[in-house]
Scaffold this active site. Structure first.
Site, short mmCIF file in Angstrom:
data_model
loop_
_atom_site.label_atom_id
_atom_site.label_comp_id
_atom_site.label_asym_id
_atom_site.label_seq_id
_atom_site.Cartn_x
_atom_site.Cartn_y
_atom_site.Cartn_z
N LYS A 186 -20.91 111.14 114.80
CA LYS A 186 -21.09 109.84 114.13
C LYS A 186 -22.52 109.66 113.63
O LYS A 186 -22.75 109.26 112.50
CB LYS A 186 -20.69 108.73 115.09
CG LYS A 186 -20.74 107.34 114.48
CD LYS A 186 -20.20 106.30 115.40
CE LYS A 186 -21.05 106.10 116.63
NZ LYS A 186 -20.81 107.00 117.74
N THR B 102 -24.75 112.02 113.11
CA THR B 102 -24.96 113.04 112.08
C THR B 102 -24.41 112.56 110.73
O THR B 102 -25.06 112.72 109.69
CB THR B 102 -24.28 114.36 112.50
OG1 THR B 102 -24.75 114.74 113.79
CG2 THR B 102 -24.56 115.46 111.51
N ARG C 200 -29.86 103.77 116.55
CA ARG C 200 -30.42 103.36 117.84
C ARG C 200 -31.36 104.43 118.38
O ARG C 200 -31.33 105.59 117.99
CB ARG C 200 -29.29 103.14 118.85
CG ARG C 200 -28.38 101.98 118.52
CD ARG C 200 -27.18 101.95 119.45
NE ARG C 200 -26.33 103.11 119.22
CZ ARG C 200 -25.37 103.51 120.06
NH1 ARG C 200 -25.16 102.86 121.17
NH2 ARG C 200 -24.64 104.56 119.78
N LYS D 130 -24.53 113.88 127.39
CA LYS D 130 -24.32 113.57 125.97
C LYS D 130 -25.34 114.25 125.06
O LYS D 130 -25.04 114.65 123.95
CB LYS D 130 -24.38 112.05 125.77
CG LYS D 130 -24.23 111.59 124.32
CD LYS D 130 -24.25 110.08 124.23
CE LYS D 130 -24.12 109.60 122.79
NZ LYS D 130 -25.30 109.90 121.99
N ALA E 70 -22.59 101.32 123.89
CA ALA E 70 -21.42 100.59 123.41
C ALA E 70 -20.31 100.52 124.45
O ALA E 70 -19.43 99.66 124.35
CB ALA E 70 -20.88 101.22 122.14
N PHE F 297 -19.89 104.95 119.95
CA PHE F 297 -18.58 105.42 120.37
C PHE F 297 -17.50 105.10 119.33
O PHE F 297 -17.80 105.00 118.13
CB PHE F 297 -18.22 104.89 121.76
CG PHE F 297 -19.13 105.41 122.85
CD1 PHE F 297 -19.34 106.77 123.01
CD2 PHE F 297 -19.79 104.54 123.69
CE1 PHE F 297 -20.19 107.26 124.00
CE2 PHE F 297 -20.64 105.01 124.69
CZ PHE F 297 -20.83 106.37 124.83
N PHE G 83 -16.21 121.18 110.31
CA PHE G 83 -16.57 122.27 111.20
C PHE G 83 -16.11 123.59 110.55
O PHE G 83 -15.10 123.62 109.84
CB PHE G 83 -15.88 122.12 112.57
CG PHE G 83 -16.58 121.17 113.51
CD1 PHE G 83 -17.20 121.64 114.66
CD2 PHE G 83 -16.61 119.81 113.25
CE1 PHE G 83 -17.84 120.76 115.53
CE2 PHE G 83 -17.25 118.93 114.11
CZ PHE G 83 -17.87 119.41 115.26
N TRP H 93 -23.69 118.40 107.86
CA TRP H 93 -24.31 119.19 108.94
C TRP H 93 -24.80 120.53 108.39
O TRP H 93 -25.89 120.98 108.71
CB TRP H 93 -23.28 119.42 110.06
CG TRP H 93 -23.85 120.15 111.26
CD1 TRP H 93 -24.45 119.60 112.36
CD2 TRP H 93 -23.88 121.56 111.46
NE1 TRP H 93 -24.86 120.57 113.22
CE2 TRP H 93 -24.52 121.79 112.70
CE3 TRP H 93 -23.44 122.66 110.71
CZ2 TRP H 93 -24.71 123.07 113.21
CZ3 TRP H 93 -23.64 123.94 111.22
CH2 TRP H 93 -24.27 124.14 112.46
#
Length: 558
Positions: free
Chosen positions: A73, A75, A96, A107, A275, A303, A383, A411
């Protein structure tokens, strides 16, 4: 090309001096408080002078429920910001700050990844500009002053069994969840039970992220309930006399942090409530400042959309008077396969049927976001293992939901890979079709607000809320807090409170274990299931792999 880790990519970034990044936004150097050469805080005086400017368009990035397969998210948020700038739209990213607890736990960091990152990555994921330390210190000062007041005669008649102000530390430490304080005799005070939350769950963090300015910050801090008297009337922070000193500690932390992406586009990184246990958005002051400085502001909510987006809409937008023009829901083929029942070890093999089955989770999030009156774009975060057939299955499903899905390769390719997503977002924003509305009105009862979120967002049959908790909610309504929104503390992994139930489950209820009043922040927290406000470390924490190499460079951050 050889594979490079996120930290290697970030370390090789060609960063511009932060004054140049500020100048591109029209921020004069005298209004930047630099922290080194590549990060700075934006002065309140400059922010105050922006109030008459028109706002740009706000784009919210959210996601499906997170899985071990990864969704990306942050990224995507960074990549979309770069993509909008690439297609000629003046855009700023707002995200954030990272908490040390998850960085050293499971994480990892919160700066994006691959060629869609915010830099300096190492600083952002560690001490950064010291904001979290300031929040921890301000919270701890109040905790110390409460016990000190009790020690020196307890003039406020505080019932030491009803001190509700816990302590915080920005680390995952399950041993501190429940403790006994003030042991060791008369000189150390009156023994009582208390405990620690992680800093990002502190009400001080929530207040910093919702306050308009320092005056509003101090008033909100003063309004926090810290304890109850023997007659059960509340004791506020202002009764202890701590709000002024706390504001002094938070004076610099209140100013937004300006950094840059790998492509030298501006990014505000400020605040960091989780969150799953807090409201999951960056600061209002950073978002509203960015809206005055750019045509597009791309921000994220933590999240999945059942937590982050719901709280963004019902808490942040309600409190700040802002509204998104477009919402981007991030999904991956891998996550869809996991939601469709595929084990993590088998995600590399093509499985179109599992993708289709897992799309039910995505569909529920799309429907929920549309329920707020905002148009949706699905970003398929690419991906290398994704097959054309699997990607097409997601696109076909989303089209059946009357929305558009765009494959984004940020990415791997940076803004070149996110340009198609940026075009889709800009097209929807330009159409100006959003008719934003919150899920529930202020006047709805607190228990009904909890029930509304559970039934309409999670699709539960109802909530389990015992008589004691309902009575507590009714007492708060009688005290004038009934108009507050609700912040649900719940596992991020499922629509239910069972983290193992993926997909779009039905036939369940949401058990509410505890309710807490955050009177200063301006919401009521409903703690559901077994969610913890102080996380623990996994069996093999990331900290075991983080070290300095022979060149003095940090290794192991991700």
């Amino acid at each position: 090309m050889a594979f490079r880790t996120d930290i290697e990519i970030a370390r090789a970034a060609k960063k511009k001096p932060i004054q140049e990044i500020g100048a591109a936004l029209g921020i004069p150097p005298e209004h930047l408080l630099p922290y080194g050469h590549d990060k700075a805080k934006v002065g309140q005086g400059f922010i105050d002078g922006l109030k008459d400017r028109p706002d740009g368009k706000l784009v919210l990035v959210t996601a499906v429920n997170p899985t071990p397969a990864g969704e990306g998210k942050t990224t995507t948020t960074v990549g979309l910001g770069d993509g909008l700038n690439r297609i000629g739209r003046n855009a700023v990213v707002c995200i954030r700050e990272a908490s040390l607890g998850p960085n050293f736990g499971m994480k990892g960091g919160a700066a994006g990844g691959g060629l869609a990152q915010v830099v300096p990555m190492e600083d952002m994921n560690l001490h950064f500009t010291g904001d979290f330390h300031a929040i921890t210190s301000a919270h701890s000062l109040l905790a110390a002053m409460i016990d000190n007041h009790i020690y020196w005669g307890n003039e406020l008649d505080i019932d030491i069994r009803r001190v509700v102000w816990r302590r915080v530390v920005d680390m995952n430490d399950r041993a501190l969840r429940q403790i006994t304080a003030s042991l060791g005799g008369v000189a150390n005070g009156f023994p009582r039970e208390t405990g620690f939350d992680i800093t990002v769950a502190s009400e001080v963090m929530a207040i910093l992220c919702l306050a308009r300015d320092l005056k509003d910050l101090e008033e909100r801090l003063g309004a926090m309930i810290v304890a109850y008297r023997r007659d059960k009337t509340p004791v506020y922070c202002r009764d202890i006399g701590a709000e002024g000193a706390m504001t002094v500690l938070l004076k610099d932390a209140m100013q937004p942090n300006l950094v840059q992406t790998l492509e030298n586009n501006p990014a505000f990184v400020h605040g960091g409530p989780f969150a799953n246990i807090a409201h999951g958005c960056n600061s209002v002051i950073a978002t509203k400042t960015a809206l005055k400085l750019a045509d597009f502001v791309v921000t994220e909510a933590g999240f999945g959309a059942d937590l982050g987006a719901e709280k963004f809409m019902n808490i942040k937008c309600r409190k700040a008077g802002i509204a998104p023009s477009v919402v981007v829901v991030v999904a991956t083929v891998r996550a869809m396969k996991m939601n469709g029942g595929v084990a993590r070890a088998d995600l590399g093999a093509e499985n179109v049927e599992a993708v289709k089955a897992g799309c039910a989770n995505l569909g529920r999030h799309i429907e929920n976001v549309k329920g707020f009156g905002v148009p949706v774009v699905v970003a398929i975060n690419h991906f290398v293992t994704d097959t054309d057939a699997e990607v097409q299955a997601v696109k076909d499903y989303v089209e059946g939901q009357d929305a558009e899905a765009v494959l984004s390769r940020h990415w791997e390719l940076g803004s070149e890979g996110s340009a198609p997503l940026a075009e889709a977002v800009a097209r929807l924003a330009d159409a100006d079709t959003a008719q934003f509305a919150t899920l529930y009105p202020d006047a709805m009862g607190l228990a009904d607000k909890i029930e509304t979120i559970a039934t309409r967002i999670y699709r539960a049959d109802g909530v389990v809320l015992d008589g004691k908790l309902r009575a507590q909610l009714k007492d708060w309504e009688d005290q004038g807090y009934g108009d507050l929104p609700v912040c649900m503390a719940k596992t991020q992994y499922s629509f239910t409170t069972d983290p193992t139930l993926r997909g779009a489950p039905t036939g369940f209820t949401i058990p509410v274990r505890e309710v807490r009043l955050s009177a200063g922040a301006g919401f009521v927290v409903a703690i559901c299931g077994e969610i913890m406000t102080m996380p623990g470390l996994p069996k093999a924490p990331a900290a075991q792999s983080i070290r300095l190499n022979a060149a003095g460079e940090i290794e192991g951050l991700f």
